[in-house]
Design a protein around this motif. Structure first.
Motif, PDB file in Angstrom:
ATOM      1  N   TYR A 157     -26.590  21.246 -11.531  1.00  0.00           N
ATOM      2  CA  TYR A 157     -25.705  20.300 -11.644  1.00  0.00           C
ATOM      3  C   TYR A 157     -26.288  19.001 -12.040  1.00  0.00           C
ATOM      4  CZ  TYR A 157     -22.585  22.917  -8.450  1.00  0.00           C
ATOM      5  OH  TYR A 157     -21.823  23.875  -8.013  1.00  0.00           O
ATOM      6  N   GLN A 187     -20.401  28.933  -7.969  1.00  0.00           N
ATOM      7  CA  GLN A 187     -20.080  27.947  -8.721  1.00  0.00           C
ATOM      8  C   GLN A 187     -18.620  28.146  -9.447  1.00  0.00           C
ATOM      9  OE1 GLN A 187     -23.920  27.651 -10.709  1.00  0.00           O
ATOM     10  NE2 GLN A 187     -24.177  25.748  -9.872  1.00  0.00           N
ATOM     11  N   TRP A 213     -16.819  22.766 -15.029  1.00  0.00           N
ATOM     12  CA  TRP A 213     -17.829  21.782 -14.570  1.00  0.00           C
ATOM     13  C   TRP A 213     -17.842  20.624 -15.386  1.00  0.00           C
ATOM     14  CZ3 TRP A 213     -19.794  19.244 -10.515  1.00  0.00           C
ATOM     15  CH2 TRP A 213     -20.941  18.337 -10.674  1.00  0.00           C
ATOM     16  N   LYS A 230     -18.463  15.460 -13.983  1.00  0.00           N
ATOM     17  CA  LYS A 230     -19.169  14.989 -12.711  1.00  0.00           C
ATOM     18  C   LYS A 230     -20.640  15.498 -13.059  1.00  0.00           C
ATOM     19  CE  LYS A 230     -15.305  15.979  -9.743  1.00  0.00           C
ATOM     20  NZ  LYS A 230     -14.894  16.914  -8.768  1.00  0.00           N
ATOM     21  N   GLU A 257     -24.779  14.930 -12.412  1.00  0.00           N
ATOM     22  CA  GLU A 257     -25.511  14.506 -11.244  1.00  0.00           C
ATOM     23  C   GLU A 257     -26.974  14.071 -12.073  1.00  0.00           C
ATOM     24  OE1 GLU A 257     -25.690  17.175  -8.047  1.00  0.00           O
ATOM     25  OE2 GLU A 257     -23.671  17.116  -7.761  1.00  0.00           O
ATOM     26  N   LYS A 282     -22.712  17.555  -5.596  1.00  0.00           N
ATOM     27  CA  LYS A 282     -21.823  18.761  -5.164  1.00  0.00           C
ATOM     28  C   LYS A 282     -22.345  19.724  -4.131  1.00  0.00           C
ATOM     29  CE  LYS A 282     -18.667  21.654  -6.966  1.00  0.00           C
ATOM     30  NZ  LYS A 282     -17.313  21.716  -6.644  1.00  0.00           N
TER      31      LYS A 282
END
Length: 194
Positions: A32, A101, A107, A112, A114, A124
């Motif tokens: 992520y 996932q 994604w 989003k 990180e 997440k």
């Protein structure tokens, strides 16, 4: 041999390679914290026993990966590439830890991202999966050069690689199937190719 016989033999070999690749289990997982939108260049990991396979099959793997990355807008770079590519073909069954996932493209579309500054309660989180990968697993890992962290793993399990040209075809199809899980184009690449 007659041309018709050669054509039928070639077709039979091609189809048997297709069936070997179709039986493979194709999966991927990602970090992520991967900054997928900024990656534009790559190089292969080098060093003792790391992607240094100098066999004909190793070169076929590198060529297939190069071709796929090039088709997605990535350029090779020897000096400070954005991504390092590592690959390995494992024999035998193996236990592997993956993650449940959503698809990488979903994604990325969510926006989003990180970072190390993302608060822990806003992250997440990963849902680990224990996988038993069957005989013959091709694993491709993309590593962020700047952070030295793996950001994406793609793997094909149950790949039978026969010797010769048919084996090369199976390897190329397996790489293509693995990278179908990594549909990340470099920024602006799709617009410039319209």
């Amino acid at each position: 041999m007659k041309p018709a016989t050669i054509t039928l033999l070639t077709l039979a070999l091609s189809l048997s390679g297709c069936f070997a690749a179709r039986e493979a289990r194709i999966e991927s997982d990602y970090s992520y914290s991967g900054n997928f939108r900024r990656y534009r260049t790559y190089d292969f990991v080098t060093g003792n026993e790391l992607a240094t396979d100098s066999s004909a099959l190793g070169e076929v793997l590198r060529d297939a990966i190069r071709a796929r990355l090039r088709s997605q807008g990535y350029k090779p770079a020897k000096n400070r590439p954005d991504l390092l590519v590592s690959f390995r073909l494992y024999e035998g069954d193996m236990r592997f830890r993956g993650f449940a996932q959503e698809e990488l493209t979903a994604w990325l579309a969510s926006g989003k991202e990180e970072t190390d500054e993302t608060p822990k309660d806003a992250r997440k989180g990963y849902q680990p999966l224990r996988l038993l990968l069957r005989e013959g697993t091709l694993l491709v890992t993309l590593i962020d050069y700047r952070t030295n962290r793996a950001v994406w793993n793609g793997y094909a399990s149950g790949v039978t690689v026969p010797k010769g040209a048919q084996g090369e075809a199976v390897v190329r199809r397996s790489v293509r199937s693995i990278f179908d899980q990594y549909r990340v184009f470099t920024e602006g690449y799709l617009e410039s190719n319209r």
